[in-house]
Design a protein around this motif. Sequence first.
Motif, PDB file in Angstrom:
ATOM      1  N   LYS A 209       0.852  -1.184   0.000  1.00 37.02           N
ATOM      2  CA  LYS A 209       0.000   0.000   0.000  1.00 37.02           C
ATOM      3  C   LYS A 209       0.887   1.233   0.000  1.00 37.02           C
ATOM      4  N   LEU A 210       0.614   2.187  -0.905  1.00 40.09           N
ATOM      5  CA  LEU A 210       1.336   3.452  -0.939  1.00 40.09           C
ATOM      6  C   LEU A 210       0.503   4.501  -0.211  1.00 40.09           C
ATOM      7  N   VAL A 211       1.164   5.299   0.614  1.00 35.45           N
ATOM      8  CA  VAL A 211       0.487   6.312   1.424  1.00 35.45           C
ATOM      9  C   VAL A 211       1.169   7.658   1.205  1.00 35.45           C
ATOM     10  N   ALA A 212       0.384   8.708   0.990  1.00 34.93           N
ATOM     11  CA  ALA A 212       0.904  10.072   0.887  1.00 34.93           C
ATOM     12  C   ALA A 212       0.353  10.857   2.074  1.00 34.93           C
ATOM     13  N   HIS A 213       1.199  11.114   3.055  1.00 34.98           N
ATOM     14  CA  HIS A 213       0.794  11.843   4.261  1.00 34.98           C
ATOM     15  C   HIS A 213       1.846  12.877   4.626  1.00 34.98           C
TER      16      HIS A 213
END
Length: 91
Positions: A37-41
């Motif tokens: 899973k890729l997350v942009a935070h």
Amino acid sequence: MLPIIHSGDVIMVDTSKMEYKLNDIIVYYTIESGDLKLVAHRIVHIFSNKFMITKGDNNSIADKPIRINKIIGKVIAITERKIENEKKEYS
């Protein structure tokens, strides 16, 4: 805080720089239930050179600490999604 990235937006990520600071938006990976899973935070706290805490702009609580080596890069551009007018017919 309102989210700066919305579902469907396209982001450009700089993978060449490994220097991050508070409030940078980063992309990192995690594995959940065997799936990547890729997350942009956004970075909200930095612990030395090994861990960071991030938080989605629209989330009420921060994420669990992530290792620096899980970071793919820093978001440097966001292109908004285009929403086309949809005609809906009601009977």
